[in-house]
Write an enzyme that holds these catalytic residues in place. Sequence first.
Site, PDB file in Angstrom:
ATOM      1  N   HIS A   1      -8.123  -0.372   7.389  1.00  0.00           N
ATOM      2  CA  HIS A   1      -8.329  -1.654   8.063  1.00  0.00           C
ATOM      3  C   HIS A   1      -8.901  -2.644   7.042  1.00  0.00           C
ATOM      4  O   HIS A   1      -9.828  -2.292   6.306  1.00  0.00           O
ATOM      5  CB  HIS A   1      -9.291  -1.486   9.247  1.00  0.00           C
ATOM      6  CG  HIS A   1      -9.405  -2.735  10.050  1.00  0.00           C
ATOM      7  ND1 HIS A   1      -8.429  -3.123  10.937  1.00  0.00           N
ATOM      8  CD2 HIS A   1     -10.337  -3.716  10.058  1.00  0.00           C
ATOM      9  CE1 HIS A   1      -8.767  -4.285  11.468  1.00  0.00           C
ATOM     10  NE2 HIS A   1      -9.921  -4.662  10.953  1.00  0.00           N
TER      11      HIS A   1
ATOM     12  N   ASN B   1      -6.159   5.564   8.982  1.00  0.00           N
ATOM     13  CA  ASN B   1      -5.706   4.165   8.920  1.00  0.00           C
ATOM     14  C   ASN B   1      -6.566   3.422   7.915  1.00  0.00           C
ATOM     15  O   ASN B   1      -7.721   3.780   7.691  1.00  0.00           O
ATOM     16  CB  ASN B   1      -5.872   3.532  10.305  1.00  0.00           C
ATOM     17  CG  ASN B   1      -5.502   2.055  10.326  1.00  0.00           C
ATOM     18  OD1 ASN B   1      -4.459   1.649   9.807  1.00  0.00           O
ATOM     19  ND2 ASN B   1      -6.366   1.228  10.916  1.00  0.00           N
TER      20      ASN B   1
ATOM     21  N   ASN C   1       0.836  -1.218   0.000  1.00  0.00           N
ATOM     22  CA  ASN C   1       0.000   0.000   0.000  1.00  0.00           C
ATOM     23  C   ASN C   1       0.859   1.252   0.000  1.00  0.00           C
ATOM     24  O   ASN C   1       0.553   2.217  -0.705  1.00  0.00           O
ATOM     25  CB  ASN C   1      -0.941   0.012   1.207  1.00  0.00           C
ATOM     26  CG  ASN C   1      -2.204  -0.777   0.953  1.00  0.00           C
ATOM     27  OD1 ASN C   1      -3.090  -0.327   0.232  1.00  0.00           O
ATOM     28  ND2 ASN C   1      -2.282  -1.976   1.525  1.00  0.00           N
TER      29      ASN C   1
HETATM   30  C1  GAR Z   1      -3.211  -4.296   4.467  1.00  0.00           C
HETATM   31  O1  GAR Z   1      -4.187  -5.196   4.014  1.00  0.00           O
HETATM   32  C2  GAR Z   1      -3.786  -3.408   5.553  1.00  0.00           C
HETATM   33  O2  GAR Z   1      -5.138  -3.142   5.408  1.00  0.00           O
HETATM   34  C3  GAR Z   1      -3.550  -4.250   6.779  1.00  0.00           C
HETATM   35  O3  GAR Z   1      -2.294  -4.841   6.584  1.00  0.00           O
HETATM   36  C4  GAR Z   1      -2.080  -5.044   5.183  1.00  0.00           C
HETATM   37  C5  GAR Z   1      -0.716  -4.497   4.847  1.00  0.00           C
HETATM   38  O4  GAR Z   1      -0.327  -4.822   3.539  1.00  0.00           O
HETATM   39  N1  GAR Z   1      -3.595  -3.427   7.963  1.00  0.00           N
HETATM   40  C6  GAR Z   1      -3.970  -3.871   9.161  1.00  0.00           C
HETATM   41  O5  GAR Z   1      -4.293  -5.020   9.386  1.00  0.00           O
HETATM   42  C7  GAR Z   1      -3.970  -2.798  10.260  1.00  0.00           C
HETATM   43  N2  GAR Z   1      -4.692  -3.245  11.398  1.00  0.00           N
HETATM   44  P1  GAR Z   1       0.869  -4.056   2.838  1.00  0.00           P
HETATM   45  O6  GAR Z   1       2.049  -4.037   3.820  1.00  0.00           O
HETATM   46  O7  GAR Z   1       1.196  -4.885   1.645  1.00  0.00           O
HETATM   47  O8  GAR Z   1       0.412  -2.686   2.489  1.00  0.00           O
END
Ligand code: GAR
Length: 188
Positions: free
Chosen positions: A104, A102, A14
């Site tokens: 989620h 954030n 992300n």
């Molecule tokens: C994403 O899906 C985000 O929504 C989640 O972690 C992933 C990170 O992926 N966030 C959470 O769970 C926060 N509580 P990435 O490192 O590839 O962006």
Amino acid sequence: MKNIAIFASGSGTNAENITRYFINNKDIKVALVLSNNKNVGVHARVNALGVPSFTFSREEFLSGEPILSKLAAYEIDFIVLAGFMNKISEPILKAFPHKIINIHPALLPKYGGKGMFGMHVHEAVVGAGEDESGITIHYVNEQYDEGQIIFQASCPVLQSDTPDDVAAKVHKLEYAHFPQVIEKLLAE
Ligand code: GAR
């Protein structure tokens, strides 16, 4: 120019997607990435795009320094948590009122709270036999996943879907919507 700082704890897909989205934008840029882990993919992803990244310790996170000084030095206006797995610390929250959001990976208020992050969320969604999941973008407050909701988008969960399948669908939604939501908020 509005400068964004992204906090990320892991792979950082992300963070990379958001950085790329704003790369030719004259008004908004990802200026800095911060992480609680130096051994994660986010550093290389954003460094390759010219964005510096820093790692902080638990003590530094809790006290706020030198993180707050870094945020000031880079003239950060807005903070985005993108795969950041800790509750934001009080000094940072206080310094950026209503300026931290954030993402989620579920439809809050379902599947939020302590311990609900990353694959744990998708495992819980599949385990409960849900027929949909999705993303929630929200303001950050003192509680895990409880700040005001800004945006949600959903995707179907099929009986045959594994947690990995759901994660892939949710990531797709994240990539499609998160940068646009940030852009809209910064234009307000
Ligand atoms: C994403 O899906 C985000 O929504 C989640 O972690 C992933 C990170 O992926 N966030 C959470 O769970 C926060 N509580 P990435 O490192 O590839 O962006």
